[in-house]
Design an enzyme around this catalytic site. Structure first.
Site, mmCIF file in Angstrom:
data_model
loop_
_atom_site.group_PDB
_atom_site.id
_atom_site.type_symbol
_atom_site.label_atom_id
_atom_site.label_comp_id
_atom_site.label_asym_id
_atom_site.label_seq_id
_atom_site.Cartn_x
_atom_site.Cartn_y
_atom_site.Cartn_z
ATOM 1 N N GLU A 1 -63.586 -42.425 22.904
ATOM 2 C CA GLU A 1 -62.494 -41.643 22.304
ATOM 3 C C GLU A 1 -61.935 -40.518 23.183
ATOM 4 O OE1 GLU A 1 -63.744 -40.267 18.454
ATOM 5 O OE2 GLU A 1 -63.791 -42.291 17.641
ATOM 6 N N GLU B 1 -66.768 -48.690 16.317
ATOM 7 C CA GLU B 1 -67.168 -47.809 15.216
ATOM 8 C C GLU B 1 -66.296 -48.075 14.004
ATOM 9 O OE1 GLU B 1 -67.226 -43.558 15.982
ATOM 10 O OE2 GLU B 1 -68.175 -43.864 17.932
HETATM 11 C C1 GAL Z 1 -66.034 -40.699 15.965
HETATM 12 C C2 GAL Z 1 -67.130 -40.349 16.933
HETATM 13 C C3 GAL Z 1 -68.499 -40.420 16.387
HETATM 14 C C4 GAL Z 1 -68.602 -40.022 14.929
HETATM 15 C C5 GAL Z 1 -67.475 -40.569 14.085
HETATM 16 C C6 GAL Z 1 -67.393 -40.036 12.676
HETATM 17 O O1 GAL Z 1 -64.902 -39.983 16.280
HETATM 18 O O2 GAL Z 1 -67.082 -41.208 18.049
HETATM 19 O O3 GAL Z 1 -69.331 -39.686 17.229
HETATM 20 O O4 GAL Z 1 -68.849 -38.696 14.765
HETATM 21 O O5 GAL Z 1 -66.250 -40.336 14.678
HETATM 22 O O6 GAL Z 1 -66.676 -38.852 12.620
#
Ligand code: GAL
Length: 450
Positions: free
Chosen positions: A166, A354
């Site tokens: 990100e 994710e």
């Molecule tokens: C993403 C990040 C993660 C996690 C997730 C939930 O932006 O890569 O580390 O925190 O969001 O907020």
């Protein structure tokens, strides 16, 4: 019962990040990171939480891998803490840090779980921040050296590599909004950071190819498909800028070797020379990658706002459901996003690196955690992903965020994203939530009920 089936070779995984789970912040020679520094400054994090102990995964990794086995994961996405490996960011190497990741990776392989390593999930060595951090072009060079070292040490064990997690959040949330480390609020700084991050990505891809090791390398971008709140022309302008700012500023350089023209023109008008870009940079940034990683949580719904530099503001539809982060639950956005990536950017493999949701979980009387809302969120997103596959998108796998509750950055331990509950007050006890049990079944069956 109608079944929505996934391809045979579809990979099911879960993701975490070093600072969010490892703890052992000052152990075995680890150097200070910008998140150690930032979390220890009062007022930056809810309850002034820090990642000093986190989930103590540094010591409990075997127990955690055993839980991954129980759930049935095909793959595990973790990140490597740069200051554990090179405490000052460049120069002296800390063998004990390398040894930890070797133990972790070997244990995963022994258990039959495919390791996927992220090189940078936000914990920059503080010593590099002292020299300007990602705003300083040298940081890209040091990142590349660190990447080369990791390929040499772990290249024969790790089949999947992610350079950055990100870059939007690192640059904009850390340097424009000031909510993440290092806590700056400066648009031009943020643009320089974004550029240097992308440059370091390209350099690390080049080094990966030169190293000759097998395996695949890509980058993870957080993308939110953008929708205009109305058909009117002004809202369409808002949509365009928002999409360029959030998504295309990162997609275009990586896949097309250029920055979005209209937004660049706006920046040039506003800042004269918005950031330093050298000849040849975009060529490096757009080196061929093997896959694209996307993190999807929600969509962006926007409308025109003249008072904003980029002419957009986000709106919150009242009728929708929201997670504990106050993010709208919008599974259709995942299908739309995947289709548009396939259409406009790449036919290469895509991984959802994710996806998941925070809810206020409690341990019930029966000792379990009945996280029905998360179960519902996940099932809906599995269906949305399957729909994209059905329509021909080259989606190869899904990593759930997150394997376990952890340090949720500015929100500390107050937000729980895990499918494993961490009982922080009770010896760090781990409990499989209902969502973990549901996920096990999906993995086992390789389908989700329609
Ligand atoms: C993403 C990040 C993660 C996690 C997730 C939930 O932006 O890569 O580390 O925190 O969001 O907020």
């Amino acid at each position: 019962m109608a079944k929505l089936t996934f391809p045979e070779d579809f990979e099911w995984g879960a993701a975490t990040a070093s600072y969010q789970i490892e703890g052992a912040a000052n152990e075995d020679g680890k150097g200070e990171s910008i998140w150690d520094r930032f979390s220890h400054q009062k007022g930056n994090i809810t309850n002034n939480d820090t990642g000093d102990v986190a989930c103590d995964h540094y010591h409990r990794y075997q127990e955690d891998i055993e839980l991954m086995r129980k759930i049935g994961l095909d793959s595990y996405r973790f990140s490597i803490s740069w200051p554990r490996i090179i405490p000052a960011g460049s120069g002296k190497i800390n063998q004990k840090g390398i040894d930890f990741y070797k133990r972790l990776v070997n244990e995963l392989l022994k258990t039959g779980i495919k390791p996927a390593a992220t090189l940078y999930h936000w914990d920059l060595p503080q010593k590099l921040q002292d020299k300007g951090g990602w705003e300083n072009r040298d940081t890209a060079k040091y990142f590349n050296e660190y990447a080369q070292l990791m390929y040499k040490e772990l290249g024969d064990l790790v089949p999947r590599w992610i350079t950055h997690n990100e870059p939007f959040v690192v640059s904009m949330v850390g340097n424009l909004f000031g909510e993440h480390a290092p806590g700056n609020q400066d648009h031009q700084k943020a643009l320089q950071v974004a550029h240097n991050l992308l440059l370091s990505h390209g350099m690390a891809v080049e080094s990966f190819r030169e190293s000759g090791i097998e395996g695949e390398i890509g980058i993870t971008l957080n993308l939110a498909p953008v929708y205009a709140n109305s058909e009117n022309k002004k809202d369409q302008i808002a949509k365009d800028y928002s999409d360029a700012f959030n998504n295309r500023w990162f997609l275009d350089p990586v896949f097309k070797g250029e920055y979005p023209e209209k937004l660049m023109a706006l920046y040039q008008k506003e800042f004269n020379q918005p950031f330093e870009l050298e000849t040849g940079d975009l060529e490096i940034i757009s080196r061929d990658i093997d896959f694209l990683g996307i993190n999807y949580y929600s969509r962006a719904l926007v409308e025109y706002d003249e008072s904003k530099l980029l002419n957009f503001k986000t709106v919150k539809p009242e009728a929708s459901n929201y997670t504990a982060m106050d993010w709208e639950v919008y599974p259709q956005g995942l299908t739309d996003l995947l289709l548009s990536l396939d259409d406009q950017y790449t036919k290469k493999p895509i991984f959802i690196t994710e996806n998941g949701a925070a809810y206020d979980d409690q341990i019930a009387e029966d000792g379990n955690v009945h996280d029905d809302k998360r179960v519902d969120y996940l099932e809906k997103h599995f269906r949305a992903a399957q729909q994209a596959v059905e329509k021909g998108v080259n989606l190869k796998g899904y990593y759930l965020w997150s394997l376990m509750d952890n340090f949720e950055w500015a929100y500390g331990y107050n937000k729980r994203f895990g499918i494993i509950y961490i009982d922080y007050d009770n010896g760090q006890n781990r409990i499989l939530k209902d969502s973990a049990k549901m996920y096990s079944k999906v993995i086992e069956n390789n389908y989700i009920k329609a």
